[in-house]
Design an enzyme around this catalytic site. Structure first.
Site, short mmCIF file in Angstrom:
data_model
loop_
_atom_site.label_atom_id
_atom_site.label_comp_id
_atom_site.label_asym_id
_atom_site.label_seq_id
_atom_site.Cartn_x
_atom_site.Cartn_y
_atom_site.Cartn_z
N HIS A 203 0.83 -1.21 0.00
CA HIS A 203 0.00 0.00 0.00
C HIS A 203 0.86 1.26 0.00
CE1 HIS A 203 -4.03 -1.70 0.16
NE2 HIS A 203 -3.54 -2.65 0.94
N LEU B 38 -2.64 -11.56 -5.80
CA LEU B 38 -1.56 -11.94 -6.71
C LEU B 38 -1.71 -11.28 -8.08
CD1 LEU B 38 -1.14 -15.75 -5.88
CD2 LEU B 38 0.09 -13.82 -4.90
N SER B 39 -2.56 -10.27 -8.15
CA SER B 39 -2.67 -9.44 -9.37
C SER B 39 -3.16 -10.16 -10.61
CB SER B 39 -1.32 -8.80 -9.70
OG SER B 39 -0.90 -8.06 -8.63
N SER B 40 -4.23 -10.90 -10.44
CA SER B 40 -4.80 -11.56 -11.63
C SER B 40 -5.24 -10.50 -12.64
CB SER B 40 -5.97 -12.45 -11.23
OG SER B 40 -6.96 -11.70 -10.56
N SER B 41 -5.75 -9.36 -12.18
CA SER B 41 -6.27 -8.37 -13.13
C SER B 41 -5.13 -7.77 -13.95
CB SER B 41 -7.07 -7.28 -12.41
OG SER B 41 -6.27 -6.56 -11.52
N ASP C 299 2.53 1.94 -3.21
CA ASP C 299 2.77 2.32 -4.63
C ASP C 299 2.01 3.59 -5.00
OD1 ASP C 299 0.32 0.91 -4.66
OD2 ASP C 299 0.76 -0.16 -6.53
N ASP D 43 1.46 -3.58 -9.77
CA ASP D 43 1.06 -4.87 -10.33
C ASP D 43 1.36 -4.97 -11.81
OD1 ASP D 43 0.09 -5.01 -7.81
OD2 ASP D 43 -2.02 -5.22 -8.36
N TYR E 286 -10.34 -0.21 -0.73
CA TYR E 286 -9.05 0.20 -1.30
C TYR E 286 -9.05 1.70 -1.60
CZ TYR E 286 -4.97 0.04 -4.38
OH TYR E 286 -3.74 0.25 -4.95
P1 NG1 Z 1 -3.71 -6.51 -5.49
O1 NG1 Z 1 -3.33 -7.26 -4.33
O2 NG1 Z 1 -3.25 -7.12 -6.77
O3 NG1 Z 1 -5.15 -6.17 -5.49
C1 NG1 Z 1 -3.50 -3.89 -4.95
C2 NG1 Z 1 -3.21 -2.81 -5.97
C3 NG1 Z 1 -1.71 -2.46 -6.02
C4 NG1 Z 1 -1.17 -2.16 -4.63
C5 NG1 Z 1 -1.57 -3.28 -3.65
C6 NG1 Z 1 -1.23 -2.97 -2.22
C7 NG1 Z 1 -4.92 -3.32 -7.66
C8 NG1 Z 1 -5.18 -3.82 -9.03
N1 NG1 Z 1 -3.64 -3.27 -7.29
O4 NG1 Z 1 -2.91 -5.09 -5.40
O5 NG1 Z 1 -1.50 -1.37 -6.89
O6 NG1 Z 1 -1.60 -0.91 -4.17
O7 NG1 Z 1 -2.99 -3.52 -3.68
O8 NG1 Z 1 0.14 -2.77 -2.06
O9 NG1 Z 1 -5.84 -2.97 -6.95
#
Ligand code: NG1
Length: 390
Positions: free
Chosen positions: A35, A131-134, A37, A178, A227
């Site tokens: 959290h 794990l950033s599927s999107s 970036d 991500d 978020y």
């Molecule tokens: P994930 O865990 O992939 O949802 C999200 C944000 C990142 C970053 C992290 C927390 C998205 C797509 N990505 O990652 O940019 O802020 O949370 O470090 O929401």
């Protein structure tokens, strides 16, 4: 059949001819810098050996037709239907289709050609698990349009376009981490990124350690709202602190000393959120120095501290993540364990002595199952290359 073979076979079934190419774009795990970036901080992710595979060919029509093999569902869009987020028959795009449509939208905004595609994709990056599927879906489509559109940008530029799709089209106000990790991953290396300057480099992980990912199987709900709230709290903190520190643009600009001096002026919740960010940025800088010095114990201790901070200050953990981390930290060979990604469910990341990793994974699985009644998925993961054609 592996996923590349699956998307190849499904493409032939759906479109009656073989795909021209297959793109692969990995998910990522983040070791430290959570959290931060979107606060111009530093992150330490790695692309992982779980990915989205995309079989594609030019459609030679106006319509892009995408088949999501994991959902057994198709969607159609054209440059004209993008803004309304609908299909040509007026029905709304399914949620998953907003990622490819968003990428087409962002590329077109940047003036890049996006010829219509026939496409089939499938992924083994678990969804909603941190794990950033999107991002992996976005980067796979970015690679496809780059291949067919006759243009070329750097992997970092492609990442920025993917982030724009996610921010402005999908509506999640995420940072760059991500898409960056999915686009720029390097085999067997950790990535270090300065999210402000976008300067980055790779770092070696000591050969004696393994990265173990543990999926609680709890999927997050309401994340985009939570978020975006966290991000808003950080922006509010900056605004309030600017009264005393007029030169700051983000929490990255606030030293821990200044923060400690001024934090009492912030509302309690904003104080907690901002403290996590300021301390996490500090931790990530220390971590790089420790890694370079080969101090795995020190690095792991920072991961443990990060989890506490995400749990108590940023408040993005959940009981299952806490149990997974608590068990991991009590097992032999574990240097550090914490939730990874946005939180609210999903996965933990563990730094474990290589030779103890298989036993660690087994004990963690048994312990978690006993405590929660849930069957977790645990695997030893390998840092992999970024998005590209197979
Ligand atoms: P994930 O865990 O992939 O949802 C999200 C944000 C990142 C970053 C992290 C927390 C998205 C797509 N990505 O990652 O940019 O802020 O949370 O470090 O929401």
């Amino acid at each position: 059949m592996n996923l590349a073979e699956t998307v190849n076979a499904v493409f032939q079934q759906k479109f009656g001819y073989p795909p021209l190419h297959i793109a692969r774009a990995p998910g990522r795990v983040n070791l430290l810098g959570e959290h931060v970036d979107y606060n111009d901080g530093f992150v330490l992710p790695a692309a992982i050996d779980r990915a989205t595979y995309l079989a594609f060919a030019p459609a030679h029509t106006e319509q892009t037709t995408v088949w999501a093999a994991d959902f057994a569902q198709g969607a159609v869009f054209t440059p004209q239907t993008l803004a309304a987020k609908t299909q040509p028959d007026g029905s709304p795009l399914p949620d998953w289709a907003r990622y490819p449509a968003g990428v087409m939208w962002a590329l077109r905004q940047a003036g890049l050609e996006t010829p219509a595609l026939h496409a089939v994709f499938a992924s083994n990056v678990p969804r909603g698990s941190g794990l950033s599927s999107s991002a992996s879906v976005e980067m796979a489509f970015g690679v496809a349009w780059q291949q067919l559109g006759g243009w070329q940008v750097t992997p970092m530029e492609l990442a920025k376009l993917g982030q724009r799709a996610e921010n402005q089209y999908v509506g999640v106000n995420c940072g760059i981490m991500d898409q960056f990790a999915s686009a720029c991953g390097v085999e067997d290396r950790l990535l270090w990124l300065d999210c402000r300057s976008l300067e980055w480099e790779t770092l070696a992980l000591p050969p004696t350690v393994a990265i173990v990912v543990a999926d609680t199987t709890v999927r997050r709900k309401l994340t985009s709202g939570e978020y975006n709230n966290r991000r808003a709290a950080c922006e509010q903190a900056v605004q309030l602190l600017q009264a005393e520190l007029p030169g700051i643009h983000s929490l990255r600009d606030v030293s821990l000393t200044d923060f400690n001096r001024l934090a009492a002026k912030l509302p309690q919740e904003t104080h907690k959120r901002a403290r996590h960010v300021v301390e996490e940025i500090e931790r990530t800088q220390q971590a790089v120095a420790l890694l370079r010095a080969g101090d795995v114990n020190g690095f792991g201790a920072l991961m443990n501290a990060c989890h506490l901070s995400l749990r108590d200050l940023y408040e993005v953990s959940c009981p299952e993540l806490d149990v997974m981390v608590e068990i991991a930290q009590s097992l032999p060979g574990c240097y550090g364990a914490r939730l990874t990604g946005a939180g609210f469910g999903g996965c933990t990341v563990n730094l474990v002595a290589q030779e103890q990793a298989p036993a660690f994974a087994q004990a963690l699985m048994a312990g978690y199952r006993a405590r929660t009644g849930l069957q977790p998925e645990i695997y030893i993961c390998k840092a992999s290359a970024g998005a590209g054609l197979l």
